[in-house]
Design a protein around this motif. Structure first.
Motif, PDB file in Angstrom:
ATOM      1  N   ARG A  78       0.835  -1.200   0.000  1.00  0.00           N
ATOM      2  CA  ARG A  78       0.000   0.000   0.000  1.00  0.00           C
ATOM      3  C   ARG A  78       0.875   1.257   0.000  1.00  0.00           C
ATOM      4  O   ARG A  78       0.626   2.214  -0.752  1.00  0.00           O
ATOM      5  N   SER A  79       1.882   1.265   0.859  1.00  0.00           N
ATOM      6  CA  SER A  79       2.774   2.426   0.944  1.00  0.00           C
ATOM      7  C   SER A  79       3.480   2.674  -0.379  1.00  0.00           C
ATOM      8  O   SER A  79       3.619   3.817  -0.827  1.00  0.00           O
ATOM      9  N   ASN A 103       3.369   6.047  -2.602  1.00  0.00           N
ATOM     10  CA  ASN A 103       4.616   6.758  -2.902  1.00  0.00           C
ATOM     11  C   ASN A 103       4.823   6.922  -4.403  1.00  0.00           C
ATOM     12  O   ASN A 103       5.370   7.927  -4.865  1.00  0.00           O
ATOM     13  N   GLU A 136       6.835  10.994   2.366  1.00  0.00           N
ATOM     14  CA  GLU A 136       6.990   9.562   2.082  1.00  0.00           C
ATOM     15  C   GLU A 136       6.021   8.785   2.953  1.00  0.00           C
ATOM     16  O   GLU A 136       5.921   9.038   4.158  1.00  0.00           O
ATOM     17  N   TRP A 137       5.318   7.847   2.331  1.00  0.00           N
ATOM     18  CA  TRP A 137       4.373   7.004   3.068  1.00  0.00           C
ATOM     19  C   TRP A 137       5.099   5.833   3.719  1.00  0.00           C
ATOM     20  O   TRP A 137       6.029   5.261   3.135  1.00  0.00           O
ATOM     21  N   HIS A 138       4.642   5.462   4.914  1.00  0.00           N
ATOM     22  CA  HIS A 138       5.165   4.300   5.621  1.00  0.00           C
ATOM     23  C   HIS A 138       4.008   3.484   6.172  1.00  0.00           C
ATOM     24  O   HIS A 138       2.905   3.997   6.367  1.00  0.00           O
ATOM     25  N   GLY A 139       4.274   2.231   6.449  1.00  0.00           N
ATOM     26  CA  GLY A 139       3.288   1.372   7.082  1.00  0.00           C
ATOM     27  C   GLY A 139       3.939   0.090   7.549  1.00  0.00           C
ATOM     28  O   GLY A 139       4.805  -0.461   6.869  1.00  0.00           O
ATOM     29  N   SER A 193       9.407  -0.328   9.724  1.00  0.00           N
ATOM     30  CA  SER A 193      10.191   0.786   9.181  1.00  0.00           C
ATOM     31  C   SER A 193      11.602   0.714   9.740  1.00  0.00           C
ATOM     32  O   SER A 193      11.831   0.167  10.825  1.00  0.00           O
ATOM     33  N   VAL A 225      -1.279   2.988   7.016  1.00  0.00           N
ATOM     34  CA  VAL A 225      -0.186   3.570   6.245  1.00  0.00           C
ATOM     35  C   VAL A 225      -0.309   5.076   6.467  1.00  0.00           C
ATOM     36  O   VAL A 225      -1.413   5.623   6.482  1.00  0.00           O
ATOM     37  N   THR A 280       1.626   9.294   6.546  1.00  0.00           N
ATOM     38  CA  THR A 280       2.639  10.225   6.077  1.00  0.00           C
ATOM     39  C   THR A 280       2.448  11.576   6.756  1.00  0.00           C
ATOM     40  O   THR A 280       1.601  11.730   7.639  1.00  0.00           O
ATOM     41  N   CYS A 305       8.911  10.463   7.716  1.00  0.00           N
ATOM     42  CA  CYS A 305       7.937  10.496   6.635  1.00  0.00           C
ATOM     43  C   CYS A 305       8.304  11.525   5.566  1.00  0.00           C
ATOM     44  O   CYS A 305       7.431  12.172   4.975  1.00  0.00           O
TER      45      CYS A 305
END
Length: 417
Positions: A206-207, A211, A236-239, A242, A259, A261, A363
């Motif tokens: 998903r991230s 992105n 930047e997307w994270h989920g 990390s 997810v 950001t 992020c």
């Protein structure tokens, strides 16, 4: 000191041990030779002991735990002099910041009675929270900037369980809450570590898609909501898992379904209504409705807990701006449970949400190399607080807005489009 009460006996010891193992192996991915700093309610001592065991098995050099206790916390509000509420243990937080600066990992066990301070003077609560936030900032920056590997897990404190299941006997309520925690934390399976690997892979996909789209904003529409959330420059997307600046890949929150950001602190416009209550320092804040102009909340109201909400917003300049936006499907396991946990760690994973206050430097593209001035220039927010509240439901749609204004469906009726 041992625990033999019916409440603690209601917690499955096998699953509790799996939760401790997941906290160390998945949540922290603790490395040999690292120190570990734990904070915990004293009621969670059974989990602390198991986490400490697994930490030393993993090669921890030293495990240090700091406990809180409901009765001693309440004693302050009942008997302390007036000046107490503008004080905080800055010496302790300075020590924690020093430990994190030396690469100690951090683990917090959540499980306090969410309504512990409900009957106390909200002015005193707000003053104490602000003093604590100021004192904690040196340590919080190490965490929010993701300098180290850190993790939060939960334990079914009897007072918390009774808040969630008031009609049940204490041991029954604890068993229900324990099972809910175990399910949400993915430790009610044969191989929780493998289950987390699969879940992390799904969140990473998903991230990666988000992105790749490089949206300039997200547009939320639904009952009481018409909100444009501009995204920070170079966001930047994270989920899920990390990688921290110390090179360790960890899962900060267990459970997690999001997810997320960084929004642009100056580019949020419109109005939004909460879709679930926010439990904050003993107060339930319900039906939050706010309006943004130029990224700042200029109107705020709530049908319950409005006074506390407004005190939160007045913490500092950044408290009225957003530091996080997160996407969670309405069908997430926590949402599907239909239970309000009175605990943001869980409730935020039932719904799309935003956070007032401090952003996460991770992020941003190359966030580890950015200075605080660069993060601010790119739209990152700074504040003493970071408070998540829920704005998603099965009636909320989300579009991604491209730089040219074109819209792409991201979620429809609370589910990935």
């Amino acid at each position: 000191m041992t625990f033999h009460s019916p409440a603690h006996q209601a917690v499955d010891p096998v699953k509790l041990d799996k939760l401790a193992e997941v906290a160390v192996k998945v949540g922290l991915r603790l490395e040999r030779g690292q120190e570990l700093v734990i904070t915990s309610p004293i009621a969670a001592l059974p989990l602390v002991r198991l986490i400490t065991k697994h930490a030393y098995i993993a090669g921890a050099a030293l495990v240090s735990t700091f406990y809180s206790d409901e009765e001693t916390t309440l004693a302050r509000y009942l008997y302390a002099p007036e000046e107490s509420f503008d004080r905080a243990t800055d010496w302790l937080y300075d020590g924690m910041a020093k430990a994190y600066g030396k690469n100690a990992a951090r683990l917090a066990i959540s499980g306090d009675n969410p309504m512990m301070l409900a009957a106390q003077d909200p002015v005193k609560v707000a003053r104490a929270n602000k003093a604590n936030s100021v004192a904690y900032k040196p340590a919080l920056e190490k965490i929010s900037n993701f300098d180290i590997n850190w993790n939060i897990v939960s334990y079914p404190n009897p007072a918390w369980a009774k808040q969630m299941f008031p009609g049940d006997a204490e041991h029954v309520a604890v068993e229900k809450l324990a099972n809910a925690i175990f399910t949400a934390s993915r430790v009610d399976v044969d191989d929780p570590v493998a289950a987390w690997a699969e879940h992390n892979a799904n969140l990473a996909r998903r991230s990666s898609w988000l992105n790749g789209e490089r949206f300039s904003a997200l547009h939320f529409t639904g009952p009481g909501t018409n909100l444009s959330v501009g995204l920070a420059d170079g966001h930047e997307w994270h989920g899920g898992a990390s990688t921290a600046k110390n090179g360790i890949t960890c899962n900060p929150n267990i459970p997690t379904e999001e997810v997320f950001t960084t929004p642009h602190a100056l580019r949020v416009e419109g109005h939004v209504s909460s879709t679930k209550p926010l439990s904050h320092q003993g107060t339930l804040i319900d039906n939050i409705q706010v309006r943004f102009e130029g990224g700042r909340i200029v109107e705020a109201k709530a049908t319950k807990g409005e006074e506390v909400l407004k005190k939160v917003l007045d913490t500092d300049e950044g408290a009225r701006r957003l530091g996080e936006v997160a996407l969670v499907p309405h069908s997430s396991p926590i949402s599907a449970s239909g239970v309000l946990f009175y605990n943001t760690l869980f409730d935020e994973n039932a719904s799309c949400h935003v956070a007032l206050g401090q952003c996460y430097s991770k992020c941003f593209l190359d966030g580890a190399s950015l200075s605080q001035e660069q993060i601010k220039a790119q739209g990152g927010n700074s504040s003493l607080i970071h408070i998540d509240w829920m704005i998603g439901s099965g009636e909320v749609d989300i579009d991604g807005v491209r730089p040219d204004g074109a819209k792409v469906p991201v979620m429809r009726q609370g589910e990935w489009a």
